[in-house]
Scaffold this active site. Sequence first.
Site, PDB file in Angstrom:
ATOM      1  N   HIS A   1      -5.962  -5.057  -1.015  1.00 45.47           N
ATOM      2  CA  HIS A   1      -6.274  -4.911   0.418  1.00 45.47           C
ATOM      3  C   HIS A   1      -7.232  -6.017   0.831  1.00 45.47           C
ATOM      4  O   HIS A   1      -8.355  -5.776   1.264  1.00 45.47           O
ATOM      5  CB  HIS A   1      -6.852  -3.531   0.693  1.00 45.47           C
ATOM      6  CG  HIS A   1      -5.818  -2.444   0.726  1.00 45.47           C
ATOM      7  ND1 HIS A   1      -5.142  -2.028  -0.398  1.00 45.47           N
ATOM      8  CD2 HIS A   1      -5.313  -1.703   1.746  1.00 45.47           C
ATOM      9  CE1 HIS A   1      -4.287  -1.066  -0.068  1.00 45.47           C
ATOM     10  NE2 HIS A   1      -4.365  -0.849   1.224  1.00 45.47           N
TER      11      HIS A   1
ATOM     12  N   SER B   1       0.826  -1.207   0.000  1.00 45.61           N
ATOM     13  CA  SER B   1       0.000   0.000   0.000  1.00 45.61           C
ATOM     14  C   SER B   1       0.864   1.262   0.000  1.00 45.61           C
ATOM     15  O   SER B   1       1.451   1.584  -1.035  1.00 45.61           O
ATOM     16  CB  SER B   1      -0.970  -0.044   1.194  1.00 45.61           C
ATOM     17  OG  SER B   1      -2.044   0.843   0.995  1.00 45.61           O
TER      18      SER B   1
ATOM     19  N   GLU C   1      -3.779  -2.252  -7.764  1.00 40.78           N
ATOM     20  CA  GLU C   1      -4.870  -2.549  -6.828  1.00 40.78           C
ATOM     21  C   GLU C   1      -5.209  -1.269  -6.102  1.00 40.78           C
ATOM     22  O   GLU C   1      -4.410  -0.326  -6.076  1.00 40.78           O
ATOM     23  CB  GLU C   1      -4.431  -3.620  -5.817  1.00 40.78           C
ATOM     24  CG  GLU C   1      -3.298  -3.213  -4.864  1.00 40.78           C
ATOM     25  CD  GLU C   1      -3.707  -2.445  -3.618  1.00 40.78           C
ATOM     26  OE1 GLU C   1      -4.868  -2.576  -3.181  1.00 40.78           O
ATOM     27  OE2 GLU C   1      -2.878  -1.673  -3.093  1.00 40.78           O
TER      28      GLU C   1
END
Lengths: 316, 316
Positions: free
Chosen positions: B284, B119, B214
């Site tokens: 996630h 992330s 993503e």
Amino acid sequence: MKTESITQKGEQASCHAATPEGIYIISSSSAVEDASQLHWAQQHLRALGWQVQLDGDALAVHQRFAGSDAQRLAAIERALNQPHDVVLSSRGGYGLSRLLPFIDWKAVAQSGKRFVGHSDFTAFNLALLAQTGAISYAGPCAAFDFGVEQPDDLTLDLFHEAMTNQLEVLSFEAEGSDAVDTRGVLWGGNLAMLCSLLGTPYFPQVPYGILFLEDVGEHPYRIERYLNQLWQAGVLAQQQAIILGQFTGYHLAEHDRGYDMQAVIQWLRQTVKKPVVLNLPYGHVPLKATLPIGKKIGVATEDDMAYLLIEEHHHE
Amino acid sequence: MKTESITQKGEQASCHAATPEGIYIISSSSAVEDASQLHWAQQHLRALGWQVQLDGDALAVHQRFAGSDAQRLAAIERALNQPHDVVLSSRGGYGLSRLLPFIDWKAVAQSGKRFVGHSDFTAFNLALLAQTGAISYAGPCAAFDFGVEQPDDLTLDLFHEAMTNQLEVLSFEAEGSDAVDTRGVLWGGNLAMLCSLLGTPYFPQVPYGILFLEDVGEHPYRIERYLNQLWQAGVLAQQQAIILGQFTGYHLAEHDRGYDMQAVIQWLRQTVKKPVVLNLPYGHVPLKATLPIGKKIGVATEDDMAYLLIEEHHHE
């Protein structure tokens, strides 16, 4: 916050004000949700003496958009070829980004029309500036700002004055701003939209610029991340001043532990070392100025007030 | 979704697997909320045979960050000079962006350590690639993925295999993907983080790349806006394939009127005309592969399956 528009009306206005033929309303982003909004907008603008015409697809709907890409591109093209000299966007949302490569920017610039819009419209403002250097306006939207029975009077006045070249100085309370007295090309708008153009041919290069920014619904850490990107991309170092408008609609969490917009502004000042002016009346709030993007203006602060010198009339 | 890691263990593994000294856990982004998460993570990793050491500031807290900027930079520097060869980030959140200009990327590359994170860590992965060409890993985080009593077994296995060079082929169900059989440098990660580097010296140029993406909590229109930016910046046209991982945690509204991730993928295909591979087990979500960013890999699709050729061992 108190916002004054210090205008020289009367003789000066009659000398310098444009004689607008009218306003043409188009929908280039998200769909207008309620047709009554555009009826209200027309009524308020006509009350100020404007002729107003809705584009034929101003109420079109395709998914979340105000019509298909082709429909919205055609609306922009029609706006160039109708008689009214102001083209006002109905609302923001999302939709202009993917149209940018298909808009004839030279034709937009050559049309001489004054395009005005908000939020998603930042993509249009900045792409036009990047591709042609032409001026357009960040300001209210027809449905979002004027589409109610009682719109914000000052927002309406500031729009009218900007569209008739009567807005000479925009002054606003700006406590906590840095000392500044400079001139430069005004540009900016919605921070997320501005950053969404970085790296593309639609991001303008504005050395010695005066950059103004606002956003809604973005947590301060995301605002900082955008500012960080502008810093690391070398954009902020090129500015004469950074003017922060209204950042609204976000929610702090317990785990922020005091990290907030003040912390972001502190980080910005420590990192970038450029004058920061606070509290510009512009953002996702009822009171918003109409600001010329791509125009050379002055900016100064004094005694907790900030002044944007928008029009410099040379009175003899 | 079924994810298999087709590995050649035993003899091949003993020939080719690295002999890791261990894992060093650092906190470079947001603060770890609960110390027990890192205790669980250590326990699970030790059960796989790893030595594990926590950085002294792994549990530091400053505002929303895992320590001040100086503390987190010092943690990264300590990670370069300790004996363990894997450096695992505790969690994402926000915090690496503003550290990027102050990290000694050459020293990171020369350390030979395998940095792994998720992330927010995309900023680290891509800045390292941009500045040095060195490989690092997108994968799980210590607290977020391993910091529970029962972590996802396959995520743990895939991490272990990737860190010991045993993950040769990652295969996954990928119904609806385009036909593709190509090779290129794998890069990508979190879409918002990747786009937050555009225009900066930390955005890698990867011609003939294989780009995986993503995101979480971003409405499809924002995902499209990011993809649109990558398209208009010329990035997508340079790719051999675009691999979409998991896009989760967003909410569609009534006014989307059918506009959703499918509409975004349709727009992407029509616009960019590059092979799109769907359903990569990365995002996630509990199940996530550990992927080498900056490494040349193969990608192929066949019969609704996709295959990433991560390690090409030349068995004689």
